[in-house]
Design an enzyme around this catalytic site. Structure first.
Site, PDB file in Angstrom:
ATOM      1  N   LEU A 130     -10.673   0.236  84.238  1.00  0.00           N
ATOM      2  CA  LEU A 130     -10.000   1.160  84.606  1.00  0.00           C
ATOM      3  C   LEU A 130      -9.007   0.714  85.413  1.00  0.00           C
ATOM      4  CD1 LEU A 130      -9.003   4.420  83.970  1.00  0.00           C
ATOM      5  CD2 LEU A 130     -10.750   4.780  85.708  1.00  0.00           C
ATOM      6  N   ASP A 131      -7.725   0.761  85.227  1.00  0.00           N
ATOM      7  CA  ASP A 131      -6.437   0.284  86.085  1.00  0.00           C
ATOM      8  C   ASP A 131      -6.959   0.519  87.554  1.00  0.00           C
ATOM      9  OD1 ASP A 131      -5.454  -0.422  84.029  1.00  0.00           O
ATOM     10  OD2 ASP A 131      -3.739   0.751  83.936  1.00  0.00           O
ATOM     11  N   ARG A 132      -6.783  -0.481  88.355  1.00  0.00           N
ATOM     12  CA  ARG A 132      -7.001  -0.342  89.830  1.00  0.00           C
ATOM     13  C   ARG A 132      -6.300   1.003  90.590  1.00  0.00           C
ATOM     14  NH1 ARG A 132      -6.219  -4.874  94.438  1.00  0.00           N
ATOM     15  NH2 ARG A 132      -6.698  -3.528  96.378  1.00  0.00           N
TER      16      ARG A 132
END
Length: 272
Positions: A130-132
């Protein structure tokens, strides 16, 4: 301050990890111990490399020990993730924005894998990312068997097979169409993003939408929506005139699949 890198090839027996690193780097042993605990030290032994956390480790001739020291990163205190479900062989978490899925060479104390590992006192294996900058549901495996089975589900999904349902909620700039599908290839691979507008704020000129992806390319939702002129609010990388003090308005809100271990349906949800 940039990362300081120290790589030491061991030629003499009986040397202790923390002593070797302190002598080479000139850093106090207390800082070396902190860096080791936070995953910034690596040991390569017999061709295999892993993080080294035990300060009293005795090194062997032929070993290579490396320190990637970033004082700014090591000083960070990560926000606390919320555990939503514990299925023993895997768990489901609410990842806060700003937390990495997994660590980097410079450390892992601000990464979901390490935070889950410490919270549950179990091994943690990456299943998906999951994107930062995004927040929301993230699944983490705790056994090799679970990691392999769950990773296979996500791999099938990335290839376009409908074996897992991933839903997101986004807030974008402008009046998004009531519904649509974006099939623009990304990185030379097929990518499909479907969206349904939930609301439109005429005063703020922004829309809230539910998004389902049938593949899993890097930054797929962000790139696709920016590509049709409706970038996600708060996205620091894609789109223009979409800055937002709240940060990236992208949330992973649902993971639905049949557990490959128990064969039971699972449906995890999060409401931002």
């Amino acid at each position: 301050m940039s990362t300081q890198e120290f790589q030491i090839h061991i030629t003499e027996p009986g040397q202790i990890a923390v002593d070797v690193l302190a002598a080479r780097s000139g850093l106090p042993k207390a800082r070396i111990k902190d860096a080791m605990a936070k995953g910034a030290v690596w040991l390569k032994q017999r061709g295999k490399e892993k993080r080294l956390r035990r300060v009293s480790t005795e090194l062997l001739p032929g070993d290579t020990i490396s320190l990637y020291y970033d004082a700014r990163l090591l000083a960070l205190t990560p926000p606390t993730p919320i555990k939503l479900a514990d299925e023993t062989q895997y768990s489901v978490w609410l990842k806060p924005a700003g937390v990495l899925a997994q660590g980097t060479r410079e450390g892992d104390h601000c990464a979901m894998l390490r935070l889950a590992e410490l919270a549950l006192n179990r091994q943690a294996f990456l299943v998906h990312r999951l994107d930062r900058e995004a927040s929301g549901l993230m699944l983490i495996a705790h056994t090799g068997k679970a990691a392999a089975a769950l990773s296979a589900l996500f791999a099938e999904h990335t290839a376009g097979a409908s074996v897992i349902e991933k839903r997101y909620r986004v807030e974008v700039r402008g009046e998004l169409p009531s519904a649509g599908q974006i099939d623009q290839p990304l990185d030379g691979k097929a990518a499909s993003t479907r969206f349904t507008r939930l609301s439109f704020d005429a005063e703020r000129q922004c829309s809230i939408a539910e998004v389902v992806i049938d593949s899993g390319r890097k930054h797929q939702i962000r790139r696709h929506l920016a590509g049709i002129g409706h970038p996600v609010l708060g996205d620091p990388q894609y789109g223009e005139h979409n800055a937002d003090p709240r940060g990236l308005q992208l949330f992973a809100v649902q993971l639905k699949f049949v557990c490959p271990l128990s064969k039971r349906p699972r449906d995890y949800r999060y409401q931002p």
